[in-house]
Design an enzyme around this catalytic site. Structure first.
Site, PDB file in Angstrom:
ATOM      1  N   GLU A  63       0.875  -1.303   0.029  1.00 52.55           N
ATOM      2  CA  GLU A  63      -0.044   0.128   0.102  1.00 52.55           C
ATOM      3  C   GLU A  63       0.829   1.124  -0.009  1.00 52.55           C
ATOM      4  O   GLU A  63       0.657   2.297  -0.575  1.00 52.55           O
ATOM      5  CB  GLU A  63      -1.011   0.127   1.041  1.00 52.55           C
ATOM      6  N   GLU A  70       1.716   6.267  -7.215  1.00 56.20           N
ATOM      7  CA  GLU A  70       0.573   7.046  -7.693  1.00 56.20           C
ATOM      8  C   GLU A  70       1.009   8.446  -7.708  1.00 56.20           C
ATOM      9  O   GLU A  70       0.578   9.497  -8.472  1.00 56.20           O
ATOM     10  CB  GLU A  70      -0.638   6.630  -6.964  1.00 56.20           C
TER      11      GLU A  70
END
Length: 118
Positions: A63, A70
């Site tokens: 994560e 991102e």
């Protein structure tokens, strides 16, 4: 020594950023606490603890990497780009793979112990 301490500060700053800005990271943190609480409540073995901790670490690390990828993708491609979308989708897919692995591992460890309680 000062550089080492500063590098830990940056690392904790990154963790704080992920926790503050990423709802999925917060969900994973909460589920980690649930798994740890279940582990204590059900008295899992040392080997089972190792699997649970591996799963927690794997999900949180993927994560965090997904968040970094991102963020970097948004920086280098602020407007819509098909390939940038693929990069983000693939990194999110890595999190899903880790989470599914953790879920299945958790079920293997916890379901038999929960069945014995009932």
């Amino acid at each position: 020594m000062r550089r080492l301490i500063r590098s830990f500060g940056f690392a904790f700053k990154g963790l704080a950023y992920a926790a503050e800005s990423q709802p999925n990271f917060r969900i994973h943190l909460v589920m980690s606490l649930v798994a740890i609480a279940l582990g204590f409540a059900l008295h899992i073995s040392t080997a089972e603890w190792q699997w649970v901790m591996l799963c927690i670490t794997l999900v949180l690390v993927t994560e965090l990497l997904n968040t970094a990828i991102e963020t970097l993708t948004d920086l280098v491609s602020p407007t819509y780009n098909v390939k940038a979308g693929h990069v983000k989708d693939v990194s999110a897919g890595a999190v899903v793979v880790a989470a599914v692995f953790a879920f299945i591992t958790g079920m293997i460890i916890f379901i038999p112990k929960l069945i014995l309680l009932f």
